[in-house]
Design a protein around this motif. Structure first.
Motif, short mmCIF file in Angstrom:
data_model
loop_
_atom_site.label_atom_id
_atom_site.label_comp_id
_atom_site.label_asym_id
_atom_site.label_seq_id
_atom_site.Cartn_x
_atom_site.Cartn_y
_atom_site.Cartn_z
N ALA A 30 0.77 -1.32 0.00
CA ALA A 30 -0.16 -0.05 -0.02
C ALA A 30 0.97 1.17 -0.07
N LEU A 31 1.99 1.27 0.57
CA LEU A 31 2.68 2.37 0.74
C LEU A 31 3.93 2.43 -0.37
N PHE A 32 4.36 1.24 -0.69
CA PHE A 32 5.55 1.24 -1.69
C PHE A 32 5.19 0.71 -3.11
N GLY A 33 4.25 -0.10 -3.21
CA GLY A 33 3.91 -0.92 -4.29
C GLY A 33 4.56 -2.32 -4.31
N VAL A 34 4.06 -3.20 -5.04
CA VAL A 34 4.42 -4.66 -4.99
C VAL A 34 5.94 -4.83 -5.34
#
Length: 332
Positions: free
Chosen positions: A288-292
């Motif tokens: 959610a914060l940095f991406g997968v």
């Protein structure tokens, strides 16, 4: 396969200090697909699971022992098919420092699994994650009711400490082990503290540092304690224990980052628990914060750092390094 591009084998060699059995498979997403390494990991996990399950069967009250309901609830959750990762890490840490698996360490592994399972029972309760699926089975409160589930979690915790108090090691080591585990599951930099921080961060957007602390405490602390206490049981020296602690801190955080990713990339059937819960409850997660992609890259970096912490052990560290790669390559 991972949901991102795989680097070339040459660049992967440079990315990690770990040596390996197979020169083509060196780091993370291609490393674990080496058949030789995969077979070895499966053997280690199966051996650890057998040893710990036999001890759990012996140490837990029988399902027929009155009051039957609480003992049936405890066994329902403990024997729900877990991989016994924390006990296996404990056993392998002891093997690494002592050269062999010490007699009786499966009881320490069992206590760790009881504590882990108690945390899962409580985590699934309606007041917390409100989940009805765990390890592919209905959760404890769904089968036995919320009150019995709460007590089953409590009982697993108290039983774990009863087992720890009787460990077949020196009194000094026993006290150190109990203190380490109590801290790792407690409120200050431990599991319960991390769970509280996780709850309070729901529907907020914590920064990367805050999220790292949540994950280090909520999940990483018990993984670290499993490794450290295995080293203590195996009579490891101060420097050896510190290297295990460094390894655990890196791998424990990587494990939870990958857990976050799996929640958004795998199905409930694949995971054995309800997928997408983190997104639905707006939990603070790495994707959610940095991406997968960035999250997986961070997990890879942490595993490389963790493996480096064990380099001084030489070939004795290979199994723990293999397990570290497995933890970030797992699919559930």
């Amino acid at each position: 396969m991972r949901p991102r591009a795989v680097q070339s084998a040459t660049s992967r060699v440079a990315a990690c200090s770990c040596y390996t059995h197979c020169s083509i498979y060196t780091h993370c997403s291609i490393y674990i697909h080496c058949p030789m390494v995969q077979e070895k990991i499966n053997e280690v996990l199966e051996s650890g699971q057998r040893s710990v399950d036999q001890a759990l069967e012996r140490l837990l009250p029988a399902a027929s022992q009155p009051p039957e309901s609480i003992h049936q609830a405890m066994r329902h959750s403990v024997f729900a098919g877990g991989k016994r990762l924390r006990p296996t890490l404990c056993l392998e840490a002891a093997r690494m420092v002592s050269g062999a698996v010490p007699a009786g360490i499966e009881e320490l592994g069992s206590a760790l699994e009881m504590l882990h399972t108690y945390s899962l029972i409580h985590d699934d309760l309606p007041a917390l994650d409100n989940d009805d699926l765990r390890r592919g089975r209905p959760t404890c409160h769904v089968v036995f009711g919320e009150a019995t589930a709460i007590l089953a979690g409590d009982a697993l915790q108290t039983t774990a400490y009863e087992v720890l108090a009787k460990l077949r090691c020196s009194a000094e080591a026993r006290v150190q082990i109990i203190a380490e585990i109590a801290h790792g599951t407690g409120t200050v930099e431990g599991m319960i503290g991390g769970q509280v921080m996780d709850l309070e961060a729901e529907r907020t957007r914590p920064d990367g540092k805050q999220l790292e602390l949540i994950h280090r405490y909520k999940t990483g602390a018990l993984i670290t304690a499993s490794l450290v206490t295995g080293g203590i049981y195996g009579n490891g020296g101060r420097a050896e224990i510190q290297r295990l602690r460094d390894f655990g801190r890196a791998v424990g955080l990587a494990f939870q980052i990958v857990d976050d990713v799996l929640d958004v990339t795998q199905s409930s059937e694949q995971l054995g628990k309800t997928a997408g819960k983190d997104t639905a409850t707006e939990k603070a997660t790495y994707p959610a914060l940095f991406g997968v992609d960035a999250s997986l890259q961070q997990a890879d970096t942490l595993v490389a750092a963790g493996c480096s912490a064990l380099d001084s052990f030489g070939p004795r560290a290979q199994t723990l390094k293999d397990l570290a790669h497995f933890l970030v390559e797992r699919k559930k």
